[in-house]
Design an enzyme around this catalytic site. Sequence first.
Site, mmCIF file in Angstrom:
data_model
loop_
_atom_site.group_PDB
_atom_site.id
_atom_site.type_symbol
_atom_site.label_atom_id
_atom_site.label_comp_id
_atom_site.label_asym_id
_atom_site.label_seq_id
_atom_site.Cartn_x
_atom_site.Cartn_y
_atom_site.Cartn_z
ATOM 1 N N LYS A 149 -11.853 -1.086 1.941
ATOM 2 C CA LYS A 149 -11.643 -2.530 1.770
ATOM 3 C C LYS A 149 -12.931 -3.335 2.042
ATOM 4 C CE LYS A 149 -7.238 -2.470 0.732
ATOM 5 N NZ LYS A 149 -7.086 -1.090 0.230
HETATM 6 C C1 LIG Z 1 -2.485 -4.195 -2.232
HETATM 7 C C2 LIG Z 1 -2.350 -3.379 -0.992
HETATM 8 N N1 LIG Z 1 -1.313 -3.591 -0.177
HETATM 9 C C3 LIG Z 1 -1.162 -2.888 0.958
HETATM 10 C C4 LIG Z 1 -2.035 -1.905 1.315
HETATM 11 C C5 LIG Z 1 -1.788 -1.108 2.533
HETATM 12 O O1 LIG Z 1 -2.831 -1.220 3.423
HETATM 13 P P1 LIG Z 1 -3.024 -0.192 4.623
HETATM 14 O O2 LIG Z 1 -3.666 1.032 4.061
HETATM 15 O O3 LIG Z 1 -3.932 -0.926 5.574
HETATM 16 O O4 LIG Z 1 -1.695 0.088 5.222
HETATM 17 C C6 LIG Z 1 -3.137 -1.648 0.490
HETATM 18 C C7 LIG Z 1 -4.105 -0.593 0.861
HETATM 19 O O5 LIG Z 1 -4.598 0.178 0.131
HETATM 20 C C8 LIG Z 1 -3.302 -2.395 -0.696
HETATM 21 O O6 LIG Z 1 -4.320 -2.175 -1.522
#
Ligand SMILES: Cc1ncc(COP(=O)(O)O)c(C=O)c1O
Length: 381
Positions: A184
């Site tokens: 990210k």
């Molecule tokens: C659009 C979106 N929502 C939610 C998530 C979930 O994030 P995390 O990996 O921090 O749980 C991601 C992560 O890849 C994402 O790209």
Amino acid sequence: MIWKIPLADLDYDNNEENAVLSVLRSKWLTMGSVTAQFEQDFAAMTGSKHCLSVSNATEALHLACVALGIGPGDEVIVPSLTFVATANAVLYTGAKVVFADIVCPNDLTISPASIEACINPRTKAIIVMHYAGYPCDMPAILEIAQQHNLYIIEDAAHCPGATLDGKALGTWGEIGCFSFFSNKNLATGEGGMLTTNSDEIAAKLKLLRSHGMTTLTYDRHAGHAYTYDVVELGYNYRIDEIRAALGIEQLKKLPANNQHRREIVARYRKHLPAELTIPFADHPGISACHICPVLLPAGTSRKAFQDYMKEHGIQTSIHYPPIHTFSYYREHFPGPHNLPITETIAPREVTLPLFPNMSEEQIDYLIEQIPLALQAAKISL
Ligand SMILES: Cc1ncc(COP(=O)(O)O)c(C=O)c1O
């Protein structure tokens, strides 16, 4: 695999190393003063009244749903063109997801018209996702939510530092949910942040994040409390000081890194062949340009395009296989779904490498290889 150009790359240096060392030397690892500092810095960046760090955005999305009272019998409208966590978070609560379509090939965010078509008396909330860091149409979506008395949760995983009409994404709805996963814009390995302007919601989220307990281990270490009560069925969704320290350093770099991402996307828009659609041309707001999605021309093979790029050392990806097409979702939520634009656009989508410290040589090489990859993708059909 060693790539000439990976899809994403970390911008880490001595600052992150020293920040972690300093936490290790402090001998306090679990949520404490460094986390509080990270939350304060994030609040200053977003203008959000409350910021609460958690271990990842999936947990943030889940807590957001729980804090808003979403549960069995409720429906939540989500885009299908997003990461599966956006929808999974709803299912954890026992509520049902209803999938909305995207706007058009130039705007891959959730469509306000499609949201309206999904609303019924059971609808309780809408989760929007600011795809690739570009804003959803928040004024229109807010109006719909107000008309129908619905909550808005923003999946802001792609958009730290992005704004619309000068207001940070993630602060338009009741709750914003950010991700600090390692690919990210602000990366801590795993990590996430909840943002809200409501004192009441913040208090609830804070309890839910740590077992519904009224004090933290850190409060007791700091001599502020001896014991605690448990007043909610909570979770352990806490972050830790090491990741918070990484977050503080990454946040300092975010504005310049986001700007660099935007400049690279501008170069792609200028130099890549016109037959490749690069969505979000002239999109309102200031994007965090988390990823660079492109749409291949109809009648080309996505697999051949990606194979060519791979053979030439360039990593590509797909954002996303639509959630309603996954086996689990087909079995449990067979539809019918009304997602004509998602269904025609998604098979043409490929994500190109994009990261702030891409070298000039890498950018030039990518621009040079794309027309050849397109040719390979046409021939193979
Ligand atoms: C659009 C979106 N929502 C939610 C998530 C979930 O994030 P995390 O990996 O921090 O749980 C991601 C992560 O890849 C994402 O790209």
